[in-house]
Scaffold this motif. Structure first.
Motif, PDB file in Angstrom:
ATOM      1  N   ARG A 181      -5.056  -3.182  -3.583  1.00 12.90           N
ATOM      2  CA  ARG A 181      -6.172  -3.669  -2.766  1.00 12.90           C
ATOM      3  C   ARG A 181      -5.644  -4.606  -1.688  1.00 12.90           C
ATOM      4  O   ARG A 181      -4.762  -5.435  -1.941  1.00 12.90           O
ATOM      5  N   GLN A 182      -6.180  -4.487  -0.500  1.00 10.47           N
ATOM      6  CA  GLN A 182      -5.756  -5.301   0.647  1.00 10.47           C
ATOM      7  C   GLN A 182      -5.857  -6.795   0.340  1.00 10.47           C
ATOM      8  O   GLN A 182      -4.906  -7.545   0.562  1.00 10.47           O
ATOM      9  N   ASP A 183      -7.007  -7.245  -0.172  1.00 14.01           N
ATOM     10  CA  ASP A 183      -7.201  -8.679  -0.415  1.00 14.01           C
ATOM     11  C   ASP A 183      -6.265  -9.202  -1.504  1.00 14.01           C
ATOM     12  O   ASP A 183      -5.703 -10.283  -1.380  1.00 14.01           O
ATOM     13  N   TRP A 184      -6.052  -8.434  -2.554  1.00 14.10           N
ATOM     14  CA  TRP A 184      -5.142  -8.870  -3.614  1.00 14.10           C
ATOM     15  C   TRP A 184      -3.695  -8.862  -3.127  1.00 14.10           C
ATOM     16  O   TRP A 184      -2.898  -9.736  -3.482  1.00 14.10           O
ATOM     17  N   SER A 185      -3.345  -7.863  -2.321  1.00 11.26           N
ATOM     18  CA  SER A 185      -1.988  -7.792  -1.767  1.00 11.26           C
ATOM     19  C   SER A 185      -1.699  -8.999  -0.892  1.00 11.26           C
ATOM     20  O   SER A 185      -0.637  -9.624  -1.001  1.00 11.26           O
ATOM     21  N   GLU A 186      -2.646  -9.328  -0.024  1.00  8.21           N
ATOM     22  CA  GLU A 186      -2.465 -10.491   0.854  1.00  8.21           C
ATOM     23  C   GLU A 186      -2.366 -11.775   0.046  1.00  8.21           C
ATOM     24  O   GLU A 186      -1.542 -12.648   0.357  1.00  8.21           O
ATOM     25  N   ARG A 187      -3.180 -11.910  -0.977  1.00  4.45           N
ATOM     26  CA  ARG A 187      -3.132 -13.117  -1.819  1.00  4.45           C
ATOM     27  C   ARG A 187      -1.787 -13.219  -2.539  1.00  4.45           C
ATOM     28  O   ARG A 187      -1.189 -14.293  -2.600  1.00  4.45           O
ATOM     29  N   PHE A 188      -1.304 -12.099  -3.079  1.00  2.00           N
ATOM     30  CA  PHE A 188      -0.011 -12.097  -3.764  1.00  2.00           C
ATOM     31  C   PHE A 188       1.102 -12.537  -2.816  1.00  2.00           C
ATOM     32  O   PHE A 188       1.905 -13.412  -3.141  1.00  2.00           O
ATOM     33  N   ASP A 226      -0.058   0.372 -11.328  1.00  6.31           N
ATOM     34  CA  ASP A 226      -0.985   0.981 -12.283  1.00  6.31           C
ATOM     35  C   ASP A 226      -2.233   1.527 -11.600  1.00  6.31           C
ATOM     36  O   ASP A 226      -2.935   2.362 -12.161  1.00  6.31           O
ATOM     37  N   GLY A 227      -2.528   1.040 -10.404  1.00  6.51           N
ATOM     38  CA  GLY A 227      -3.704   1.474  -9.659  1.00  6.51           C
ATOM     39  C   GLY A 227      -3.486   1.230  -8.185  1.00  6.51           C
ATOM     40  O   GLY A 227      -2.413   0.788  -7.770  1.00  6.51           O
ATOM     41  N   PRO A 228      -4.503   1.473  -7.372  1.00  7.50           N
ATOM     42  CA  PRO A 228      -4.360   1.264  -5.928  1.00  7.50           C
ATOM     43  C   PRO A 228      -4.137  -0.204  -5.576  1.00  7.50           C
ATOM     44  O   PRO A 228      -4.656  -1.094  -6.251  1.00  7.50           O
ATOM     45  N   THR A 277       0.838  -1.199   0.000  1.00  9.13           N
ATOM     46  CA  THR A 277       0.000   0.000   0.000  1.00  9.13           C
ATOM     47  C   THR A 277       0.876   1.254   0.000  1.00  9.13           C
ATOM     48  O   THR A 277       0.596   2.220  -0.714  1.00  9.13           O
ATOM     49  N   ALA A 278       1.945   1.231   0.779  1.00  9.23           N
ATOM     50  CA  ALA A 278       2.850   2.385   0.847  1.00  9.23           C
ATOM     51  C   ALA A 278       3.554   2.626  -0.486  1.00  9.23           C
ATOM     52  O   ALA A 278       3.973   3.748  -0.779  1.00  9.23           O
ATOM     53  N   ALA A 279       3.668   1.590  -1.307  1.00  2.00           N
ATOM     54  CA  ALA A 279       4.349   1.695  -2.598  1.00  2.00           C
ATOM     55  C   ALA A 279       3.376   1.742  -3.773  1.00  2.00           C
ATOM     56  O   ALA A 279       3.791   1.674  -4.921  1.00  2.00           O
ATOM     57  N   GLU A 280       2.086   1.907  -3.505  1.00  2.00           N
ATOM     58  CA  GLU A 280       1.093   1.772  -4.576  1.00  2.00           C
ATOM     59  C   GLU A 280       1.218   2.822  -5.675  1.00  2.00           C
ATOM     60  O   GLU A 280       0.719   2.615  -6.782  1.00  2.00           O
TER      61      GLU A 280
END
Length: 137
Positions: A24-31, A20-22, A13-16
């Motif tokens: 997302r918490q759920d996508w970040s955690e999954r990645f 290309d876009g924001p 999130t700090a590097a978003e």
């Protein structure tokens, strides 16, 4: 410059601004939770200046290779070697993980990306075409 592996969604999130876009918490955690996924962030004076993401790809008859999925350097930090450093750091991590190689798909007219990857030791393996299957959410 300091290059570190992202381990938390908060780091993404700090590097978003590098994405290309924001983020997302759920996508970040999954990645971050997926085996073989990797995000390295370059910091200059504590500020996220660039990022590279990689995904390990394994096949029964080939072993495992690293796909450089995305590279981004903030416009204010370009032409300082950050992209090359991130690419080399990902290649080093790929080797440490036992990957037999690393590859990236690049638009043939993206001169900055081509120069970055060439400076990091990539070689031209020929022109290819890409096909996609976009799915609507």
């Amino acid at each position: 410059m300091d290059i570190r592996r992202a381990r938390t969604a908060a780091e993404l999130t700090a590097a978003e601004a590098l994405f290309d876009g924001p983020a997302r918490q759920d996508w970040s955690e999954r990645f971050l939770a997926a085996p073989g996924h990797l995000m390295l962030i370059a910091y200059v004076d504590g500020v996220p200046a660039g990022m590279v993401s990689g995904v390990e790809m394994a096949h029964p008859d080939k072993g495992t290779e690293m796909c450089l999925y995305e590279l981004s350097v903030d416009e204010g930090y370009r032409r300082r070697g950050i992209g090359r450093a991130l690419t080399l750091a990902l290649a080093e991590e790929a080797q440490a993980r036992g990957c037999y190689g690393m590859w990236v798909g690049v638009d043939t007219d993206n001169e900055a990306a081509l120069a970055t990857y060439t400076a990091a030791g990539a070689r031209d393996e020929g022109v290819f075409t890409m096909r996609g299957w976009p799915f609507n959410p």
